[in-house]
Scaffold this active site. Structure first.
Site: not given
Ligand code: AMP
Length: 173
Positions: A61, A98
Protein backbone atom coordinates in the site's frame (compact mmCIF):
# COMPACT_ATOMS: atom_id res chain seq x y z
CA UNK A 1 -11.82 19.08 1.41
CA UNK A 2 -10.73 19.22 5.06
CA UNK A 3 -8.70 16.64 6.97
CA UNK A 4 -11.98 15.67 8.67
CA UNK A 5 -13.52 14.98 5.25
CA UNK A 6 -10.50 12.88 4.29
CA UNK A 7 -10.72 10.96 7.60
CA UNK A 8 -14.37 10.17 6.97
CA UNK A 9 -13.41 8.57 3.63
CA UNK A 10 -11.26 5.97 5.40
CA UNK A 11 -13.41 2.92 6.04
CA UNK A 12 -13.00 1.07 9.34
CA UNK A 13 -13.31 -2.70 9.09
CA UNK A 14 -13.58 -4.34 12.53
CA UNK A 15 -11.84 -7.67 13.15
CA UNK A 16 -9.87 -7.72 9.87
CA UNK A 17 -7.63 -9.59 9.15
CA UNK A 18 -8.02 -11.02 12.66
CA UNK A 19 -10.19 -10.45 15.75
CA UNK A 20 -9.40 -7.23 17.64
CA UNK A 21 -7.85 -5.32 14.70
CA UNK A 22 -9.65 -2.19 13.47
CA UNK A 23 -8.45 -2.22 9.86
CA UNK A 24 -8.20 1.18 8.18
CA UNK A 25 -9.31 0.62 4.58
CA UNK A 26 -7.81 3.24 2.24
CA UNK A 27 -9.59 1.98 -0.90
CA UNK A 28 -12.53 4.27 -0.12
CA UNK A 29 -10.11 7.24 0.09
CA UNK A 30 -8.12 6.55 -3.09
CA UNK A 31 -11.34 5.71 -4.93
CA UNK A 32 -12.34 9.36 -4.56
CA UNK A 33 -10.41 11.43 -7.12
CA UNK A 34 -10.38 14.80 -5.33
CA UNK A 35 -9.50 13.13 -2.01
CA UNK A 36 -6.61 11.15 -3.52
CA UNK A 37 -5.38 14.29 -5.25
CA UNK A 38 -5.51 16.24 -1.99
CA UNK A 39 -3.55 13.61 -0.06
CA UNK A 40 -0.80 13.55 -2.69
CA UNK A 41 -0.88 17.35 -3.01
CA UNK A 42 -0.43 17.86 0.74
CA UNK A 43 2.58 15.53 0.82
CA UNK A 44 4.16 17.15 -2.25
CA UNK A 45 3.69 20.61 -0.76
CA UNK A 46 5.40 19.53 2.44
CA UNK A 47 8.45 18.03 0.71
CA UNK A 48 8.94 20.02 -2.48
CA UNK A 49 11.60 22.30 -1.00
CA UNK A 50 13.02 19.77 1.47
CA UNK A 51 15.97 18.69 -0.66
CA UNK A 52 14.70 15.13 -1.12
CA UNK A 53 16.84 13.05 -3.53
CA UNK A 54 14.65 9.92 -3.60
CA UNK A 55 11.37 8.55 -2.29
CA UNK A 56 11.27 5.00 -0.90
CA UNK A 57 7.91 3.21 -0.60
CA UNK A 58 7.00 0.09 1.37
CA UNK A 59 5.14 -2.76 -0.38
CA UNK A 60 2.36 -2.78 -1.12
CA UNK A 61 0.00 0.00 0.00
CA UNK A 62 2.99 2.29 0.41
CA UNK A 63 3.50 2.12 -3.37
CA UNK A 64 0.08 3.66 -3.99
CA UNK A 65 1.19 6.89 -2.32
CA UNK A 66 4.95 6.90 -2.86
CA UNK A 67 4.77 6.65 -6.66
CA UNK A 68 2.71 9.81 -7.31
CA UNK A 69 4.66 11.73 -4.65
CA UNK A 70 8.02 10.81 -6.24
CA UNK A 71 6.65 11.71 -9.66
CA UNK A 72 5.53 15.14 -8.55
CA UNK A 73 8.74 15.80 -6.61
CA UNK A 74 10.68 14.88 -9.75
CA UNK A 75 12.81 12.27 -7.94
CA UNK A 76 13.22 8.53 -8.32
CA UNK A 77 11.17 5.89 -6.51
CA UNK A 78 12.88 3.06 -4.59
CA UNK A 79 10.65 0.05 -3.87
CA UNK A 80 11.09 -1.77 -0.56
CA UNK A 81 9.61 -5.19 -1.16
CA UNK A 82 8.72 -8.53 0.34
CA UNK A 83 11.38 -11.24 -0.15
CA UNK A 84 11.88 -12.78 -3.57
CA UNK A 85 10.37 -9.93 -5.59
CA UNK A 86 13.42 -7.76 -6.36
CA UNK A 87 15.48 -9.35 -9.14
CA UNK A 88 19.00 -7.94 -8.52
CA UNK A 89 21.26 -8.20 -5.43
CA UNK A 90 19.40 -7.16 -2.27
CA UNK A 91 19.87 -6.37 1.38
CA UNK A 92 17.32 -8.17 3.54
CA UNK A 93 16.04 -7.48 7.03
CA UNK A 94 13.89 -9.61 9.32
CA UNK A 95 11.71 -7.81 11.86
CA UNK A 96 9.21 -8.59 14.59
CA UNK A 97 5.46 -8.44 14.09
CA UNK A 98 2.84 -8.81 16.80
CA UNK A 99 2.71 -12.51 15.90
CA UNK A 100 5.90 -13.86 14.34
CA UNK A 101 8.33 -12.13 12.00
CA UNK A 102 8.44 -10.70 8.50
CA UNK A 103 11.11 -9.71 5.98
CA UNK A 104 11.74 -6.82 3.60
CA UNK A 105 14.35 -6.20 0.90
CA UNK A 106 15.94 -3.31 -0.99
CA UNK A 107 18.22 -3.41 -4.05
CA UNK A 108 21.84 -2.93 -2.99
CA UNK A 109 22.41 -0.36 -5.74
CA UNK A 110 19.12 1.52 -5.32
CA UNK A 111 20.74 4.63 -3.79
CA UNK A 112 23.90 6.72 -4.15
CA UNK A 113 25.84 7.32 -0.90
CA UNK A 114 24.33 10.12 1.18
CA UNK A 115 21.11 10.49 -0.81
CA UNK A 116 18.38 12.15 1.24
CA UNK A 117 15.45 9.74 1.29
CA UNK A 118 11.79 10.34 2.14
CA UNK A 119 10.31 7.04 3.36
CA UNK A 120 6.58 6.48 2.80
CA UNK A 121 3.97 3.96 3.92
CA UNK A 122 0.20 4.16 4.09
CA UNK A 123 -0.16 3.68 7.84
CA UNK A 124 1.92 3.87 11.02
CA UNK A 125 0.83 1.32 13.63
CA UNK A 126 3.54 0.00 15.99
CA UNK A 127 6.34 1.26 13.71
CA UNK A 128 8.07 -2.11 13.24
CA UNK A 129 7.66 -2.12 9.46
CA UNK A 130 8.96 1.39 8.87
CA UNK A 131 11.84 0.89 11.29
CA UNK A 132 12.96 -2.12 9.21
CA UNK A 133 12.60 -0.03 6.03
CA UNK A 134 14.71 2.72 7.61
CA UNK A 135 17.50 0.24 8.32
CA UNK A 136 17.40 -0.99 4.71
CA UNK A 137 17.66 2.55 3.32
CA UNK A 138 20.68 3.18 5.53
CA UNK A 139 22.35 -0.11 4.55
CA UNK A 140 21.93 0.93 0.91
CA UNK A 141 23.79 4.17 1.73
CA UNK A 142 20.85 6.55 2.06
CA UNK A 143 20.10 9.09 4.76
CA UNK A 144 16.50 9.07 6.01
CA UNK A 145 15.09 12.60 6.02
CA UNK A 146 11.57 11.88 7.30
CA UNK A 147 9.02 9.08 7.67
CA UNK A 148 5.66 10.03 6.13
CA UNK A 149 2.30 8.29 6.48
CA UNK A 150 -1.21 9.02 5.33
CA UNK A 151 -2.59 7.54 8.58
CA UNK A 152 -1.15 7.28 12.10
CA UNK A 153 -2.70 5.15 14.86
CA UNK A 154 -1.46 7.40 17.67
CA UNK A 155 -2.61 5.13 20.53
CA UNK A 156 0.03 2.56 19.52
CA UNK A 157 2.91 4.96 20.22
CA UNK A 158 4.83 4.14 17.03
CA UNK A 159 6.09 7.71 16.68
CA UNK A 160 7.80 7.62 20.08
CA UNK A 161 9.51 4.32 19.22
CA UNK A 162 10.84 5.80 15.98
CA UNK A 163 12.73 8.67 17.64
CA UNK A 164 14.92 10.42 16.59
CA UNK A 165 13.54 10.09 13.04
CA UNK A 166 11.05 12.85 12.22
CA UNK A 167 7.55 11.42 11.64
CA UNK A 168 4.77 13.10 9.66
CA UNK A 169 1.19 11.89 9.24
CA UNK A 170 -1.74 13.52 7.52
CA UNK A 171 -4.60 11.84 9.41
CA UNK A 172 -4.58 10.56 12.98
CA UNK A 173 -6.87 8.08 14.71
P1 AMP B 1 3.43 -1.52 11.97
O1 AMP B 1 4.67 -2.22 11.52
O2 AMP B 1 2.84 -2.10 13.21
O3 AMP B 1 3.63 -0.02 12.07
O4 AMP B 1 2.32 -1.79 10.86
C1 AMP B 1 2.33 -1.05 9.71
C2 AMP B 1 1.97 -1.86 8.48
O5 AMP B 1 0.88 -2.74 8.70
C3 AMP B 1 1.56 -0.90 7.40
O6 AMP B 1 2.17 -1.30 6.19
C4 AMP B 1 0.05 -1.00 7.35
O7 AMP B 1 -0.40 -1.05 6.03
C5 AMP B 1 -0.31 -2.28 8.09
N1 AMP B 1 -1.31 -2.07 9.16
C6 AMP B 1 -1.08 -2.22 10.50
N2 AMP B 1 -2.18 -1.99 11.21
C7 AMP B 1 -3.13 -1.64 10.34
C8 AMP B 1 -4.51 -1.24 10.47
N3 AMP B 1 -5.13 -1.17 11.66
N4 AMP B 1 -5.20 -0.93 9.34
C9 AMP B 1 -4.58 -1.01 8.13
N5 AMP B 1 -3.31 -1.38 7.94
C10 AMP B 1 -2.57 -1.69 9.03
Amino acid sequence: MTITDLSSLIRNIPDFPQPGIQFKDITTLIGNGPAFQQVIGAMVERYQNAGIDAVAGVESRGFIFSAPIALQLGVGLVPIRKPGKLPAETYQIEYELEYGTSKLEIHRDALEPGMRVLLIDDLLATGGTIRAATQLVERAGGSVTELAFVIELTFLGGREKLAPYPVFSLIQF
